[in-house]
Design a protein around this motif. Structure first.
Motif, PDB file in Angstrom:
ATOM      1  N   PHE A 107     -73.332 -21.763  75.943  1.00  0.00           N
ATOM      2  CA  PHE A 107     -73.580 -22.931  75.110  1.00  0.00           C
ATOM      3  C   PHE A 107     -74.505 -23.916  75.824  1.00  0.00           C
ATOM      4  O   PHE A 107     -75.452 -24.439  75.236  1.00  0.00           O
ATOM      5  CB  PHE A 107     -72.276 -23.607  74.705  1.00  0.00           C
ATOM      6  CG  PHE A 107     -72.493 -24.822  73.855  1.00  0.00           C
ATOM      7  CD1 PHE A 107     -72.935 -24.693  72.544  1.00  0.00           C
ATOM      8  CD2 PHE A 107     -72.298 -26.086  74.370  1.00  0.00           C
ATOM      9  CE1 PHE A 107     -73.166 -25.819  71.755  1.00  0.00           C
ATOM     10  CE2 PHE A 107     -72.519 -27.214  73.594  1.00  0.00           C
ATOM     11  CZ  PHE A 107     -72.959 -27.077  72.286  1.00  0.00           C
ATOM     12  N   LYS A 108     -74.247 -24.145  77.099  1.00  0.00           N
ATOM     13  CA  LYS A 108     -75.108 -25.051  77.868  1.00  0.00           C
ATOM     14  C   LYS A 108     -76.511 -24.466  78.023  1.00  0.00           C
ATOM     15  O   LYS A 108     -77.495 -25.205  78.037  1.00  0.00           O
ATOM     16  CB  LYS A 108     -74.473 -25.359  79.219  1.00  0.00           C
ATOM     17  CG  LYS A 108     -73.283 -26.286  79.075  1.00  0.00           C
ATOM     18  CD  LYS A 108     -72.650 -26.609  80.413  1.00  0.00           C
ATOM     19  CE  LYS A 108     -71.457 -27.531  80.211  1.00  0.00           C
ATOM     20  NZ  LYS A 108     -70.824 -27.899  81.472  1.00  0.00           N
ATOM     21  N   GLY A 109     -76.614 -23.141  78.115  1.00  0.00           N
ATOM     22  CA  GLY A 109     -77.921 -22.500  78.145  1.00  0.00           C
ATOM     23  C   GLY A 109     -78.682 -22.769  76.854  1.00  0.00           C
ATOM     24  O   GLY A 109     -79.893 -23.040  76.871  1.00  0.00           O
ATOM     25  N   HIS A 146     -80.199 -31.909  71.585  1.00  0.00           N
ATOM     26  CA  HIS A 146     -79.324 -31.183  72.517  1.00  0.00           C
ATOM     27  C   HIS A 146     -79.663 -31.585  73.942  1.00  0.00           C
ATOM     28  O   HIS A 146     -80.823 -31.515  74.343  1.00  0.00           O
ATOM     29  CB  HIS A 146     -79.498 -29.666  72.359  1.00  0.00           C
ATOM     30  CG  HIS A 146     -79.181 -29.184  70.988  1.00  0.00           C
ATOM     31  ND1 HIS A 146     -77.891 -28.894  70.605  1.00  0.00           N
ATOM     32  CD2 HIS A 146     -79.947 -28.966  69.910  1.00  0.00           C
ATOM     33  CE1 HIS A 146     -77.890 -28.502  69.345  1.00  0.00           C
ATOM     34  NE2 HIS A 146     -79.133 -28.544  68.905  1.00  0.00           N
ATOM     35  N   ASP A 147     -78.648 -31.993  74.683  1.00  0.00           N
ATOM     36  CA  ASP A 147     -78.871 -32.401  76.066  1.00  0.00           C
ATOM     37  C   ASP A 147     -77.575 -32.217  76.856  1.00  0.00           C
ATOM     38  O   ASP A 147     -76.650 -33.026  76.746  1.00  0.00           O
ATOM     39  CB  ASP A 147     -79.320 -33.859  76.119  1.00  0.00           C
ATOM     40  CG  ASP A 147     -79.841 -34.252  77.484  1.00  0.00           C
ATOM     41  OD1 ASP A 147     -79.431 -33.633  78.494  1.00  0.00           O
ATOM     42  OD2 ASP A 147     -80.653 -35.189  77.550  1.00  0.00           O
ATOM     43  N   SER A 148     -77.523 -31.162  77.628  1.00  0.00           N
ATOM     44  CA  SER A 148     -76.294 -30.862  78.375  1.00  0.00           C
ATOM     45  C   SER A 148     -76.001 -31.909  79.445  1.00  0.00           C
ATOM     46  O   SER A 148     -74.869 -32.006  79.920  1.00  0.00           O
ATOM     47  CB  SER A 148     -76.363 -29.466  79.000  1.00  0.00           C
ATOM     48  OG  SER A 148     -77.369 -29.417  80.000  1.00  0.00           O
ATOM     49  N   GLN A 149     -76.997 -32.712  79.806  1.00  0.00           N
ATOM     50  CA  GLN A 149     -76.781 -33.773  80.791  1.00  0.00           C
ATOM     51  C   GLN A 149     -76.106 -35.003  80.187  1.00  0.00           C
ATOM     52  O   GLN A 149     -75.425 -35.744  80.872  1.00  0.00           O
ATOM     53  CB  GLN A 149     -78.115 -34.180  81.429  1.00  0.00           C
ATOM     54  CG  GLN A 149     -78.826 -33.055  82.142  1.00  0.00           C
ATOM     55  CD  GLN A 149     -78.002 -32.493  83.286  1.00  0.00           C
ATOM     56  OE1 GLN A 149     -77.492 -33.237  84.114  1.00  0.00           O
ATOM     57  NE2 GLN A 149     -77.839 -31.180  83.334  1.00  0.00           N
ATOM     58  N   TRP A 150     -76.311 -35.231  78.881  1.00  0.00           N
ATOM     59  CA  TRP A 150     -75.794 -36.429  78.227  1.00  0.00           C
ATOM     60  C   TRP A 150     -74.650 -36.160  77.267  1.00  0.00           C
ATOM     61  O   TRP A 150     -73.801 -37.017  77.064  1.00  0.00           O
ATOM     62  CB  TRP A 150     -76.926 -37.149  77.468  1.00  0.00           C
ATOM     63  CG  TRP A 150     -77.841 -37.854  78.395  1.00  0.00           C
ATOM     64  CD1 TRP A 150     -79.038 -37.393  78.870  1.00  0.00           C
ATOM     65  CD2 TRP A 150     -77.663 -39.137  78.998  1.00  0.00           C
ATOM     66  NE1 TRP A 150     -79.598 -38.303  79.717  1.00  0.00           N
ATOM     67  CE2 TRP A 150     -78.776 -39.390  79.807  1.00  0.00           C
ATOM     68  CE3 TRP A 150     -76.657 -40.090  78.916  1.00  0.00           C
ATOM     69  CZ2 TRP A 150     -78.911 -40.556  80.535  1.00  0.00           C
ATOM     70  CZ3 TRP A 150     -76.791 -41.266  79.645  1.00  0.00           C
ATOM     71  CH2 TRP A 150     -77.914 -41.479  80.438  1.00  0.00           C
TER      72      TRP A 150
END
Length: 135
Positions: free
Chosen positions: A11-13, A73-77
């Motif tokens: 999912f993060k990918g 989409h932003d896995s950092q935020w």
């Protein structure tokens, strides 16, 4: 690595691939939609082929292509609020830290040895229920 860990990694990918796609294409599409739209769709198709199960190219982002800023989409935020296991599915709940602070629910299933997004939903506060969300 557990199924949950593997599904989260996938999912993060997806989030990272979509983030890079939007950051790359947003200024180009703003500059000249006709020139860059088809290449943006081709590159988006590669991402969807890798991470999204049975998507419809005429719906959602693929129809546009729909590119925004800040990226959706932003896995950092984005905050993963919880992860549930439901039989052979992994359900990931995400709280956005950008735009309207929307909440999403993504259902992943295992297909050909890969965890893929099967369904995405957005929580409609005014209706107090989940509704279909087109990636």
């Amino acid at each position: 690595m557990t199924d949950t860990d593997e599904a989260l990694k996938r999912f993060k990918g997806f989030q990272d691939a979509m983030n890079h796609w939007e950051i790359h294409y947003f200024p180009l599409i703003q500059e000249d939609w006709m020139k860059y739209a088809e290449q943006a769709k081709r590159d988006l198709k590669v991402i969807f082929d890798e991470y999204v199960y049975k998507y419809r190219p005429q719906e959602g982002r693929m129809a546009g292509p729909d590119v925004g800023s800040p990226p959706d989409h932003d896995s950092q935020w984005d905050i993963i609020e919880k992860v549930e296991v439901d039989r052979s599915k992994i359900i990931i709940y995400v709280q956005k830290n950008t735009q309207f602070g929307d909440r999403f629910r993504h259902t992943l299933g295992l297909h050909d040895g890969r965890w893929m997004i099967e369904k995405s939903e957005i929580f409609w506060d005014d209706k107090r229920k989940w509704g279909k969300y087109f990636l």
